[in-house]
Design a protein around this motif. Structure first.
Motif, PDB file in Angstrom:
ATOM      1  N   LEU A 362       0.816  -1.211   0.000  1.00  0.00           N
ATOM      2  CA  LEU A 362       0.000   0.000   0.000  1.00  0.00           C
ATOM      3  C   LEU A 362       0.851   1.264   0.000  1.00  0.00           C
ATOM      4  O   LEU A 362       0.353   2.350  -0.297  1.00  0.00           O
ATOM      5  CB  LEU A 362      -0.925   0.008   1.223  1.00  0.00           C
ATOM      6  CG  LEU A 362      -1.877  -1.193   1.358  1.00  0.00           C
ATOM      7  CD1 LEU A 362      -2.747  -1.035   2.590  1.00  0.00           C
ATOM      8  CD2 LEU A 362      -2.732  -1.354   0.111  1.00  0.00           C
ATOM      9  N   TRP A 363       2.108   1.119   0.361  1.00  0.00           N
ATOM     10  CA  TRP A 363       2.982   2.288   0.436  1.00  0.00           C
ATOM     11  C   TRP A 363       3.761   2.447  -0.863  1.00  0.00           C
ATOM     12  O   TRP A 363       4.548   1.586  -1.234  1.00  0.00           O
ATOM     13  CB  TRP A 363       3.948   2.168   1.616  1.00  0.00           C
ATOM     14  CG  TRP A 363       3.300   2.486   2.924  1.00  0.00           C
ATOM     15  CD1 TRP A 363       2.917   1.612   3.887  1.00  0.00           C
ATOM     16  CD2 TRP A 363       2.947   3.787   3.397  1.00  0.00           C
ATOM     17  NE1 TRP A 363       2.342   2.274   4.936  1.00  0.00           N
ATOM     18  CE2 TRP A 363       2.349   3.616   4.673  1.00  0.00           C
ATOM     19  CE3 TRP A 363       3.058   5.075   2.895  1.00  0.00           C
ATOM     20  CZ2 TRP A 363       1.884   4.685   5.432  1.00  0.00           C
ATOM     21  CZ3 TRP A 363       2.597   6.142   3.639  1.00  0.00           C
ATOM     22  CH2 TRP A 363       2.018   5.936   4.892  1.00  0.00           C
ATOM     23  N   ASP A 364       3.546   3.561  -1.519  1.00  0.00           N
ATOM     24  CA  ASP A 364       4.329   3.944  -2.685  1.00  0.00           C
ATOM     25  C   ASP A 364       5.633   4.560  -2.176  1.00  0.00           C
ATOM     26  O   ASP A 364       5.629   5.376  -1.253  1.00  0.00           O
ATOM     27  CB  ASP A 364       3.551   4.948  -3.527  1.00  0.00           C
ATOM     28  CG  ASP A 364       4.234   5.265  -4.852  1.00  0.00           C
ATOM     29  OD1 ASP A 364       5.419   5.621  -4.833  1.00  0.00           O
ATOM     30  OD2 ASP A 364       3.566   5.157  -5.890  1.00  0.00           O
ATOM     31  N   TYR A 365       6.762   4.179  -2.801  1.00  0.00           N
ATOM     32  CA  TYR A 365       8.058   4.639  -2.283  1.00  0.00           C
ATOM     33  C   TYR A 365       8.221   6.156  -2.379  1.00  0.00           C
ATOM     34  O   TYR A 365       8.996   6.751  -1.625  1.00  0.00           O
ATOM     35  CB  TYR A 365       9.204   3.933  -3.013  1.00  0.00           C
ATOM     36  CG  TYR A 365       9.344   4.287  -4.470  1.00  0.00           C
ATOM     37  CD1 TYR A 365      10.127   5.352  -4.887  1.00  0.00           C
ATOM     38  CD2 TYR A 365       8.700   3.538  -5.452  1.00  0.00           C
ATOM     39  CE1 TYR A 365      10.263   5.676  -6.227  1.00  0.00           C
ATOM     40  CE2 TYR A 365       8.828   3.852  -6.794  1.00  0.00           C
ATOM     41  CZ  TYR A 365       9.612   4.914  -7.178  1.00  0.00           C
ATOM     42  OH  TYR A 365       9.736   5.230  -8.499  1.00  0.00           O
ATOM     43  N   ARG A 366       7.513   6.811  -3.297  1.00  0.00           N
ATOM     44  CA  ARG A 366       7.694   8.260  -3.461  1.00  0.00           C
ATOM     45  C   ARG A 366       7.151   9.052  -2.279  1.00  0.00           C
ATOM     46  O   ARG A 366       7.902   9.823  -1.656  1.00  0.00           O
ATOM     47  CB  ARG A 366       7.063   8.715  -4.783  1.00  0.00           C
ATOM     48  CG  ARG A 366       7.917   8.380  -6.003  1.00  0.00           C
ATOM     49  CD  ARG A 366       7.120   8.374  -7.276  1.00  0.00           C
ATOM     50  NE  ARG A 366       6.287   7.175  -7.368  1.00  0.00           N
ATOM     51  CZ  ARG A 366       6.131   6.457  -8.481  1.00  0.00           C
ATOM     52  NH1 ARG A 366       6.757   6.814  -9.578  1.00  0.00           N
ATOM     53  NH2 ARG A 366       5.354   5.393  -8.497  1.00  0.00           N
ATOM     54  N   PRO A 367       5.882   8.915  -1.924  1.00  0.00           N
ATOM     55  CA  PRO A 367       5.423   9.631  -0.728  1.00  0.00           C
ATOM     56  C   PRO A 367       6.042   9.081   0.554  1.00  0.00           C
ATOM     57  O   PRO A 367       6.262   9.834   1.505  1.00  0.00           O
ATOM     58  CB  PRO A 367       3.903   9.431  -0.743  1.00  0.00           C
ATOM     59  CG  PRO A 367       3.667   8.236  -1.588  1.00  0.00           C
ATOM     60  CD  PRO A 367       4.754   8.254  -2.619  1.00  0.00           C
ATOM     61  N   LEU A 368       6.349   7.779   0.563  1.00  0.00           N
ATOM     62  CA  LEU A 368       6.945   7.205   1.772  1.00  0.00           C
ATOM     63  C   LEU A 368       8.324   7.796   2.042  1.00  0.00           C
ATOM     64  O   LEU A 368       8.738   7.923   3.194  1.00  0.00           O
ATOM     65  CB  LEU A 368       7.041   5.678   1.635  1.00  0.00           C
ATOM     66  CG  LEU A 368       7.490   4.926   2.882  1.00  0.00           C
ATOM     67  CD1 LEU A 368       6.498   5.136   4.033  1.00  0.00           C
ATOM     68  CD2 LEU A 368       7.656   3.435   2.602  1.00  0.00           C
ATOM     69  N   GLN A 369       9.022   8.180   0.972  1.00  0.00           N
ATOM     70  CA  GLN A 369      10.330   8.822   1.128  1.00  0.00           C
ATOM     71  C   GLN A 369      10.207  10.081   1.988  1.00  0.00           C
ATOM     72  O   GLN A 369      10.997  10.313   2.917  1.00  0.00           O
ATOM     73  CB  GLN A 369      10.883   9.172  -0.254  1.00  0.00           C
ATOM     74  CG  GLN A 369      12.149  10.017  -0.241  1.00  0.00           C
ATOM     75  CD  GLN A 369      13.362   9.192   0.078  1.00  0.00           C
ATOM     76  OE1 GLN A 369      13.640   8.217  -0.606  1.00  0.00           O
ATOM     77  NE2 GLN A 369      14.095   9.559   1.100  1.00  0.00           N
ATOM     78  N   GLN A 370       9.195  10.883   1.714  1.00  0.00           N
ATOM     79  CA  GLN A 370       8.991  12.110   2.486  1.00  0.00           C
ATOM     80  C   GLN A 370       8.568  11.790   3.917  1.00  0.00           C
ATOM     81  O   GLN A 370       9.013  12.445   4.865  1.00  0.00           O
ATOM     82  CB  GLN A 370       7.929  12.973   1.811  1.00  0.00           C
ATOM     83  CG  GLN A 370       8.287  13.397   0.392  1.00  0.00           C
ATOM     84  CD  GLN A 370       7.193  14.232  -0.234  1.00  0.00           C
ATOM     85  OE1 GLN A 370       6.757  15.223   0.335  1.00  0.00           O
ATOM     86  NE2 GLN A 370       6.743  13.830  -1.416  1.00  0.00           N
ATOM     87  N   THR A 371       7.722  10.796   4.059  1.00  0.00           N
ATOM     88  CA  THR A 371       7.260  10.428   5.397  1.00  0.00           C
ATOM     89  C   THR A 371       8.410   9.902   6.244  1.00  0.00           C
ATOM     90  O   THR A 371       8.556  10.251   7.420  1.00  0.00           O
ATOM     91  CB  THR A 371       6.135   9.379   5.304  1.00  0.00           C
ATOM     92  OG1 THR A 371       5.086   9.881   4.473  1.00  0.00           O
ATOM     93  CG2 THR A 371       5.579   9.059   6.666  1.00  0.00           C
ATOM     94  N   TYR A 372       9.229   9.040   5.668  1.00  0.00           N
ATOM     95  CA  TYR A 372      10.409   8.541   6.370  1.00  0.00           C
ATOM     96  C   TYR A 372      11.305   9.698   6.810  1.00  0.00           C
ATOM     97  O   TYR A 372      11.832   9.708   7.930  1.00  0.00           O
ATOM     98  CB  TYR A 372      11.199   7.600   5.459  1.00  0.00           C
ATOM     99  CG  TYR A 372      10.888   6.133   5.631  1.00  0.00           C
ATOM    100  CD1 TYR A 372       9.592   5.685   5.865  1.00  0.00           C
ATOM    101  CD2 TYR A 372      11.897   5.176   5.565  1.00  0.00           C
ATOM    102  CE1 TYR A 372       9.313   4.342   6.011  1.00  0.00           C
ATOM    103  CE2 TYR A 372      11.629   3.833   5.709  1.00  0.00           C
ATOM    104  CZ  TYR A 372      10.338   3.416   5.932  1.00  0.00           C
ATOM    105  OH  TYR A 372      10.073   2.078   6.089  1.00  0.00           O
TER     106      TYR A 372
END
Length: 910
Positions: A362-372
């Motif tokens: 469910l996690w796309d790496y693009r928005p997850l990059q910012q969240t991380y």
């Protein structure tokens, strides 16, 4: 005046000495670096081969030029001699102004200098071509013969490049010699004011005729080489030779080969005949034959013989191109299977395939990059640069995870902290990783971490005993470790924790002589002045793995995505490496760069001590076998890789995408279908954020049809050319004995299977979803549409697309909705666990299996009053939050679920 010249000479010599000293220091520090990693034999092989190539090339160019220039020496001396000149009634003695320099010694020295300059420049420029010599002498047969010349493919990959290199080198040098010599003779004739005298001179005639004879002999060899290059022709409807190439161009090269030999013979005869017109006639005849045979004749054959019946004329050549392209990209080993269309899953199917459902990403790496970055970087100088996708067995469960290394980026240090000591002796390494599951979300829409914080904490059985990262993707500067000062390890409240490097893969720098050499090599004088360096101190350099690994093995091609792995309590980087060539006959190139590729090597880099190991992933590849002969003992068998690391090797991304793009065309094996491009496939597109982009291959854990256990695979759907429905999907397998196998599942051609963009269109056409997205976009937030995943479950497909919400003032996207499409149903819910029951009924829910997983909204009749009350409270908070954001649809949904809970409480109260 003499003193001034002496001073200039001293300055020049000093500069040359410093340049040589700097080069020598760099050479020595490189040697120490290779030695520290145990690759000194590789260093010597590359160094000796490179310099051998440089010297051999320079020697050939120098000797050819120098000998030819020396042969003009007597002509120059004669042209400079005094001679009577008749000027009307007066005879005067004339002598060129430059005659005073026309001395035998001076001419020889000038010839040497003129020859040396291009020789040195060309030798240095071509020194990096050393690998073609090594491949030539260590070639390995492919045991595949081309259908035109019946030569093994190894001839084209390992031998033809060397022949072509030598031919071009000799031809270029010879043409340069002809131009230089002809220019000298013309100038000499001008000086004597009598060109005919120079041309009739025996030495001049011998010299020019000999050079032209040598040129035509070389050109004859060139025509033989040109025949082999027809196997890389791009003139026809397929890559490689077509009918015209074989029946016209090949014949032309054979005739031109004979003509070139005859021309060389004429040039040799001209030494005795002294017929200048014969030379001009021969050159004209050669040029005319070249124009007719290489230009006009092939065009006529193509137009009048091939075009009227092109498909049948080109049949054998199309078939050979298909065969060799499939061999070059390993597509001949793709296993074909059928996949049914239009099948529907049941709630029981969902329950039976929980291992697949629970690992849907469910996690796309693009928005997850910012969240991380917002949640886990902790300090400005830490950077979670790349999000990698991997799988682990965690607490007994096979799970897909997102993981990122927390590296140290010294560019982000505060300005007052950017001191030399801080950057090279104190802030030396990153620390730990962040890891989250691919499908779990907290109540706030944030990832559910399995490993987080500094020092790393986890509620799982994952252990990280050595979290320091000295080598990674952002560590670009050198550092000195084991000094008197401890190294910064990680922030600890108001204080800092400190650490000392315990590895042995650095280079010891304690002695004054080494400090001087390293200061010269790094061009950093402060290394000489730094205090705290002891006899045990080590310098770590080439710490960026994108520099470190290619420096060891520069002839390999590397994947774009090295990934971090936790194994046996330590952190490692795994990086896929490929053997490639652009000389595989008949095979269509990819991006005009290569036309053969194998994932032959797995590179493992210890993130702590920087040690590098190369493991053979494809021992059958002839190119890697050749490299193994050139560098014996460097490549280890894959069986030597530690078992914990072997669990994390995967089908590499770049390799899979290259194969997928080629298979989209070369799955057509019938020449008629291929000629008409009747069944050409395309890579589908999807909506990412708010733009249509080509779909990326993605990893997932699923149980393939007919298999008993779930496995880690990479997937790419295909759609027909100029259409949107899905016709097949390709799977690259990564686990156990199935590693490296490719499967393609084809759908029945007579039935419709929705493709990604058709699913995107159905999502856009859903009024509830489109209204919700529009509402969010209008209230100070932005909706990010993530990857659309096509997940095979049993014998059906499930489409899943996440939606992320990011406030304008925030850089932390939150996962707020999951869209699921199956059959004729399109649903959007806050979580996958809530979406599945909407499609498959209450039994389609995902049971709660781990701490932190989002609770399900369907309630069990056996729940306690306390549990129901807690759930009611949660739903109330959720409803208020949705009300604040203007999510009216979600607000109504939460109230509806809250009413259901209150009804249950009421019934229990009775």
């Amino acid at each position: 005046m003499n003193l001034k010249r002496t001073f200039k000479l001293i300055v020049v010599l000093l500069l040359l000495f410093l340049v040589f000293l700097g080069w020598g220091a760099h050479f020595y520090t490189d040697w120490l670096w290779f030695q520290s990693l145990g690759f000194q034999r590789v260093f010597l092989t590359i160094f000796i081969s490179g310099w051998g190539m440089c010297l051999a090339t320079a020697a050939i160019i120098f000797l050819v030029l120098f000998i030819n220039l020396l042969l003009t020496r007597n002509t120059i001396i004669q042209a400079a001699a005094s001679r009577p000149v008749n000027e009307g009634d007066v005879i005067t003695i004339s002598q060129p102004s430059w005659s005073k320099y026309a001395r035998s010694g001076a001419i020889t020295l000038l010839a040497a200098l003129v020859s040396l300059i291009p020789a040195v420049l060309a030798g240095m420029a071509l020194s990096d071509r050393w690998i073609i010599f090594q491949q030539f002498f260590h070639s390995t047969p492919f045991n595949i013969q081309d259908p035109v010349f019946n030569r093994d493919v190894s001839f084209y990959v390992f031998q033809l490049p060397l022949y072509q290199f030598v031919y071009r080198l000799l031809t270029g040098t010879l043409l340069l010699s002809i131009l230089a010599v002809a220019g000298i003779y013309i100038l000499a004739g001008g000086a004597q004011r009598n060109f005919s005298t120079i041309l009739q001179n025996r030495t001049t005639r011998y010299h020019l005729s000999g050079l032209l004879a040598a040129f035509f002999l070389l050109r004859a060899w060139g025509y033989r080489l040109d025949q082999y290059h027809l196997l890389y022709s791009e003139r026809g409807i397929v890559y490689g030779p077509g009918y015209t190439d074989i029946h016209a161009n090949l014949l032309a090269y054979k005739i031109l080969f004979v003509i070139a030999l005859l021309a060389a013979t004429v040039m040799i005869l001209n030494v005795f005949l002294s017929r200048f017109r014969l030379v001009l006639f021969t050159l004209g005849a050669w040029l005319t034959a070249s124009l007719i045979l290489s230009g006009i004749y092939p065009v006529a054959v193509q137009k009048f013989i091939v075009v009227p019946t092109e498909r049948e004329k080109e049949k054998p050549y199309i078939e050979q191109s298909i065969k060799f392209t499939r061999l070059a990209y390993n597509l001949n080993k793709v296993e074909k299977k059928t996949f049914p269309a239009g099948r529907r899953l049941t709630a029981q199917d969902v329950q039976d395939n929980r291992d697949t459902i629970e690992n849907i990403r469910l996690w796309d790496y693009r928005p997850l990059q910012q969240t991380y970055s917002q949640l886990q970087e902790m300090r400005p100088y830490y950077e979670l640069k790349n999000i990698d996708i991997d799988r682990y067995t965690i607490d007994g469960r096979y799970r897909q995870v997102m993981v990122a290394a927390r590296e140290l980026n010294q560019d982000q240090l505060p300005p007052q902290a950017k001191l030399w000591v801080n950057q090279h002796m104190e802030y030396t390494h990153g620390y730990g990783i962040a890891m989250s599951t691919v499908n779990e979300v907290t109540r706030e829409g944030l990832p559910q971490f399995l490993v987080k914080d500094i020092p790393p904490t986890t509620h799982t059985d994952l252990k990280i005993n050595r979290p320091q990262i000295y080598f990674g993707e952002t560590t670009n500067n050198y550092v000195v470790v084991n000094t008197k000062s401890p190294e910064f390890d990680y922030p600890k409240g108001d204080e800092n924790a400190w650490n000392t490097y315990e590895g042995e893969k650095g280079v010891h720098i304690g002695s004054p002589s080494r400090r001087i050499l390293f200061a010269l090599s790094f061009k950093d004088y402060r290394l000489l002045l730094a205090g705290g360096i002891t006899s045990n101190s080590q310098v770590l350099y080439y710490r960026n793995i994108r520099d470190r690994v290619p420096k060891l093995m520069p002839f390999l091609t590397y994947d774009s995505d090295p990934y971090i792995v936790v194994a046996s309590g330590k952190l490692y980087w795994i990086w896929d490496a490929y053997t490639t060539t652009d000389m595989f006959p008949y095979a269509e190139p990819y991006n005009h760069k290569l036309n053969y590729i194998r994932n032959a090597v797995k590179v493992v880099i210890d993130a702590y001590d920087g040690s590098v190991n190369f493991y053979l992933a494809d021992q059958e590849d002839p190119i890697i076998q050749t490299y193994s002969k050139i560098f014996p003992g460097v490549f280890q068998p894959l069986s030597a890789m530690p078992a914990e690391l072997k669990k994390h090797i995967r089908y590499p991304e770049d390799y899979f995408m290259i194969q997928a793009r080629k298979y989209a065309v070369y799955h057509m094996e019938d020449y008629r279908v291929f000629y008409n491009k009747e069944d050409k496939w395309d890579i589908p597109t999807e909506i990412i954020e708010d733009k249509e982009k080509p779909m990326e291959a993605y990893y997932t854990i699923t149980r393939l049809p007919g298999e008993r256990e779930p496995e880690y695979i990479q997937i790419m759907p295909f759609v027909p050319q100029n259409k949107k429905n899905m016709v097949a999907w390709l799977a690259g397998r990564s686990d156990g004995e199935n590693y490296g196998r490719l499967l393609v599942y084809e759908f029945p051609k007579q039935e419709l299977v929705y493709g990604p963009m058709q699913i995107e269109a159905r999502i856009n056409q859903d009024t509830t979803i489109s209204q919700q997205i529009s509402l969010w976009d209008q209230r100070g937030s932005r909706v990010f549409r993530g990857n659309l995943l096509v997940i095979p479950v049993k014998d059906a497909l499930l489409y899943v697309k996440p939606l992320y919400l990011q406030a304008e003032q925030s850089k932390m996207p939150e996962l707020r909705r999951v869209i699921v499409v199956h059959g004729d149903r399109v649903v959007m819910e806050p979580s996958l666990a809530e979406a599945l029951p909407k499609i498959f009924g209450a039994n389609g829910e995902i049971p709660r299996t781990s701490e932190g997983e989002q609770q399900q909204n369907t309630t069990d009749n056996n729940q306690s009053v306390a549990q129901l009350a807690s759930e009611a409270s949660r739903l109330y908070d959720e409803a208020m939050e949705r009300l604040k954001t203007g999510d009216w649809a979600g607000y109504g949904q939460s109230l509806k679920q809250l009413k259901s809970i209150l009804d249950d409480l009421k019934s229990k109260a009775k």
